[in-house]
Design a protein around this motif. Structure first.
Motif, PDB file in Angstrom:
ATOM      1  N   ASN A  40      22.671 -23.304  19.447  1.00  0.00           N
ATOM      2  CA  ASN A  40      22.558 -23.546  18.015  1.00  0.00           C
ATOM      3  C   ASN A  40      23.912 -23.955  17.422  1.00  0.00           C
ATOM      4  O   ASN A  40      24.524 -23.218  16.646  1.00  0.00           O
ATOM      5  CB  ASN A  40      22.024 -22.291  17.310  1.00  0.00           C
ATOM      6  CG  ASN A  40      20.552 -22.416  16.945  1.00  0.00           C
ATOM      7  OD1 ASN A  40      20.021 -23.504  16.819  1.00  0.00           O
ATOM      8  ND2 ASN A  40      19.893 -21.278  16.780  1.00  0.00           N
ATOM      9  N   ALA A  41      24.380 -25.134  17.817  1.00  0.00           N
ATOM     10  CA  ALA A  41      25.594 -25.726  17.241  1.00  0.00           C
ATOM     11  C   ALA A  41      26.808 -24.817  17.372  1.00  0.00           C
ATOM     12  O   ALA A  41      27.570 -24.634  16.416  1.00  0.00           O
ATOM     13  CB  ALA A  41      25.363 -26.107  15.778  1.00  0.00           C
ATOM     14  N   SER A  42      27.016 -24.262  18.556  1.00  0.00           N
ATOM     15  CA  SER A  42      28.192 -23.416  18.783  1.00  0.00           C
ATOM     16  C   SER A  42      29.473 -24.223  18.680  1.00  0.00           C
ATOM     17  O   SER A  42      29.520 -25.413  19.022  1.00  0.00           O
ATOM     18  CB  SER A  42      28.122 -22.763  20.167  1.00  0.00           C
ATOM     19  OG  SER A  42      27.062 -21.842  20.242  1.00  0.00           O
ATOM     20  N   THR A  43      30.534 -23.565  18.228  1.00  0.00           N
ATOM     21  CA  THR A  43      31.850 -24.210  18.116  1.00  0.00           C
ATOM     22  C   THR A  43      32.893 -23.507  18.982  1.00  0.00           C
ATOM     23  O   THR A  43      34.092 -23.728  18.809  1.00  0.00           O
ATOM     24  CB  THR A  43      32.318 -24.201  16.650  1.00  0.00           C
ATOM     25  OG1 THR A  43      32.343 -22.842  16.160  1.00  0.00           O
ATOM     26  CG2 THR A  43      31.395 -25.035  15.772  1.00  0.00           C
ATOM     27  N   ASP A  44      32.434 -22.641  19.895  1.00  0.00           N
ATOM     28  CA  ASP A  44      33.359 -21.854  20.717  1.00  0.00           C
ATOM     29  C   ASP A  44      33.433 -22.335  22.164  1.00  0.00           C
ATOM     30  O   ASP A  44      33.946 -21.632  23.036  1.00  0.00           O
ATOM     31  CB  ASP A  44      32.957 -20.375  20.692  1.00  0.00           C
ATOM     32  CG  ASP A  44      31.600 -20.117  21.344  1.00  0.00           C
ATOM     33  OD1 ASP A  44      30.859 -21.099  21.601  1.00  0.00           O
ATOM     34  OD2 ASP A  44      31.278 -18.944  21.600  1.00  0.00           O
ATOM     35  N   GLY A  45      32.923 -23.531  22.439  1.00  0.00           N
ATOM     36  CA  GLY A  45      32.959 -24.060  23.801  1.00  0.00           C
ATOM     37  C   GLY A  45      31.825 -23.586  24.682  1.00  0.00           C
ATOM     38  O   GLY A  45      31.870 -23.764  25.907  1.00  0.00           O
ATOM     39  N   SER A  46      30.794 -23.003  24.085  1.00  0.00           N
ATOM     40  CA  SER A  46      29.672 -22.485  24.875  1.00  0.00           C
ATOM     41  C   SER A  46      29.018 -23.557  25.738  1.00  0.00           C
ATOM     42  O   SER A  46      28.704 -23.332  26.918  1.00  0.00           O
ATOM     43  CB  SER A  46      28.599 -21.889  23.949  1.00  0.00           C
ATOM     44  OG  SER A  46      29.000 -20.679  23.381  1.00  0.00           O
ATOM     45  N   GLN A  47      28.801 -24.735  25.160  1.00  0.00           N
ATOM     46  CA  GLN A  47      28.062 -25.782  25.868  1.00  0.00           C
ATOM     47  C   GLN A  47      28.743 -26.163  27.178  1.00  0.00           C
ATOM     48  O   GLN A  47      28.096 -26.212  28.232  1.00  0.00           O
ATOM     49  CB  GLN A  47      27.894 -27.022  24.979  1.00  0.00           C
ATOM     50  CG  GLN A  47      27.191 -26.749  23.657  1.00  0.00           C
ATOM     51  CD  GLN A  47      28.165 -26.520  22.519  1.00  0.00           C
ATOM     52  OE1 GLN A  47      29.259 -25.975  22.720  1.00  0.00           O
ATOM     53  NE2 GLN A  47      27.778 -26.919  21.313  1.00  0.00           N
ATOM     54  N   GLU A  48      30.028 -26.456  27.111  1.00  0.00           N
ATOM     55  CA  GLU A  48      30.735 -26.874  28.319  1.00  0.00           C
ATOM     56  C   GLU A  48      30.827 -25.729  29.317  1.00  0.00           C
ATOM     57  O   GLU A  48      30.702 -25.942  30.535  1.00  0.00           O
ATOM     58  CB  GLU A  48      32.136 -27.379  27.965  1.00  0.00           C
ATOM     59  CG  GLU A  48      32.903 -27.949  29.145  1.00  0.00           C
ATOM     60  CD  GLU A  48      32.198 -29.117  29.816  1.00  0.00           C
ATOM     61  OE1 GLU A  48      32.436 -29.337  31.019  1.00  0.00           O
ATOM     62  OE2 GLU A  48      31.406 -29.820  29.147  1.00  0.00           O
ATOM     63  N   ALA A  49      31.028 -24.513  28.842  1.00  0.00           N
ATOM     64  CA  ALA A  49      31.099 -23.357  29.735  1.00  0.00           C
ATOM     65  C   ALA A  49      29.788 -23.168  30.489  1.00  0.00           C
ATOM     66  O   ALA A  49      29.775 -22.859  31.689  1.00  0.00           O
ATOM     67  CB  ALA A  49      31.447 -22.103  28.935  1.00  0.00           C
ATOM     68  N   ILE A  50      28.663 -23.363  29.801  1.00  0.00           N
ATOM     69  CA  ILE A  50      27.350 -23.231  30.438  1.00  0.00           C
ATOM     70  C   ILE A  50      27.156 -24.332  31.475  1.00  0.00           C
ATOM     71  O   ILE A  50      26.680 -24.077  32.589  1.00  0.00           O
ATOM     72  CB  ILE A  50      26.237 -23.267  29.372  1.00  0.00           C
ATOM     73  CG1 ILE A  50      26.298 -22.012  28.507  1.00  0.00           C
ATOM     74  CG2 ILE A  50      24.860 -23.403  30.032  1.00  0.00           C
ATOM     75  CD1 ILE A  50      25.447 -22.097  27.253  1.00  0.00           C
ATOM     76  N   ARG A  51      27.534 -25.558  31.127  1.00  0.00           N
ATOM     77  CA  ARG A  51      27.385 -26.673  32.074  1.00  0.00           C
ATOM     78  C   ARG A  51      28.183 -26.420  33.350  1.00  0.00           C
ATOM     79  O   ARG A  51      27.721 -26.730  34.456  1.00  0.00           O
ATOM     80  CB  ARG A  51      27.851 -27.974  31.431  1.00  0.00           C
ATOM     81  CG  ARG A  51      26.950 -28.512  30.350  1.00  0.00           C
ATOM     82  CD  ARG A  51      27.355 -29.929  29.975  1.00  0.00           C
ATOM     83  NE  ARG A  51      26.605 -30.404  28.812  1.00  0.00           N
ATOM     84  CZ  ARG A  51      27.050 -30.357  27.571  1.00  0.00           C
ATOM     85  NH1 ARG A  51      28.265 -29.863  27.317  1.00  0.00           N
ATOM     86  NH2 ARG A  51      26.312 -30.811  26.577  1.00  0.00           N
ATOM     87  N   VAL A  52      29.380 -25.899  33.210  1.00  0.00           N
ATOM     88  CA  VAL A  52      30.239 -25.675  34.376  1.00  0.00           C
ATOM     89  C   VAL A  52      29.741 -24.496  35.214  1.00  0.00           C
ATOM     90  O   VAL A  52      29.635 -24.594  36.443  1.00  0.00           O
ATOM     91  CB  VAL A  52      31.696 -25.428  33.920  1.00  0.00           C
ATOM     92  CG1 VAL A  52      32.559 -24.971  35.093  1.00  0.00           C
ATOM     93  CG2 VAL A  52      32.282 -26.688  33.298  1.00  0.00           C
ATOM     94  N   ALA A  53      29.436 -23.377  34.568  1.00  0.00           N
ATOM     95  CA  ALA A  53      29.085 -22.163  35.302  1.00  0.00           C
ATOM     96  C   ALA A  53      27.649 -22.174  35.816  1.00  0.00           C
ATOM     97  O   ALA A  53      27.355 -21.614  36.877  1.00  0.00           O
ATOM     98  CB  ALA A  53      29.313 -20.940  34.413  1.00  0.00           C
TER      99      ALA A  53
END
Length: 250
Positions: A40-53
């Motif tokens: 939901n439009a995170s601004t803490d880098g969640s998206q990239e962290a999820i993609r990597v992990a």
């Protein structure tokens, strides 16, 4: 063959928590399942962290914070278009599962066709014996909805399975067919507050039970125990509680 499950995880600015949630999901004994994370439009880098992990997860980015009801519905809509599944496990970003939790839930749904929704024994953290919820009691005549057992130390007092009025949205399993009949979560409860209670009460109107399973173990860090009141959160909950009363109370 075990029914395939779509696990829909809702995240907003809780990078470390959602990574812990997904790590616990990766240890589930149950198969098969697919994971859909709605960010939901995170601004803490969640998206990239999820993609990597967790590159095997399906990541849906809402673009704006659409809240709980619409966010969960986005996850289900993605699953409907792209995945084969018969049940949905909904998880909040700060919830965690245990190895056998999904197995217990699916077994209960498989054994009883009138059980439509199941939830488990939930603690305030993965290493705590303090309960967060063992299902919810709804008494609209006295404007009371609360988590059964919240704040209690687990001494086995909630070790019997039972039918409950509702369950928390942080961790529960529902049949896909029932979710479709209900047309998902009602966006009248946006951005958050009581949408899961409304879902359970609407399921009951269709003749389906919500069951509490004490051997399905979860944890959820989002408890109100020990934190100050958040005015905006409480205001939304109050407004939506009036909606809940209007929809379900006589």
């Amino acid at each position: 063959m075990s029914p395939p499950v779509a696990i829909v995880v809702l995240n907003h600015n809780k990078k470390n928590d959602v990574l812990a949630c997904l790590a616990s999901v990766s240890q589930l004994a149950y198969r098969p399942f697919e994971v859909v994370v709605v960010d939901n439009a995170s601004t803490d880098g969640s998206q990239e962290a999820i993609r990597v992990a967790f590159p095997g997860c399906h990541l849906v980015e809402s673009g704006v914070n659409v809240g709980a009801s619409l966010g969960r519905n986005l996850g289900v809509e993605y699953a409907e278009r792209n995945l084969a599944f018969e049940c949905v496990l909904f998880l909040d970003d700060d919830a965690e599962v245990t190895t056998d939790s999904l197995t217990v839930c699916i077994d209960a749904l498989t054994r009883d066709e009138r059980t439509g929704i199941v939830c488990g024994k939930t603690y305030i953290s993965a290493n705590s014996d303090i309960l967060m919820s063992t299902g919810m009691r709804v008494r609209l005549a006295v404007a009371s909805v609360y988590d059964i057992g919240s704040g209690e130390a687990d001494r086995g007092q909630h070790d019997e399975p039972r039918t409950v009025d509702a369950c928390g949205g942080f961790a529960f399993v529902i049949r896909r067919s029932l979710l479709s009949q209900l047309q998902g979560f009602d966006d009248a409860y946006s951005p958050y507050g009581w949408e899961e209670v409304d879902l359970c009460l609407r399921a009951r109107r269709l003749g389906f039970r919500t069951r509490y399973l004490p051997t399905a173990l979860f944890s959820h860090k989002g408890t109100r125990q020990g934190r100050p009141s958040v005015p905006a959160y409480e205001l939304n909950k109050a407004r939506n509680f009036i909606t809940l009363l209007r929809r379900h109370a006589t």
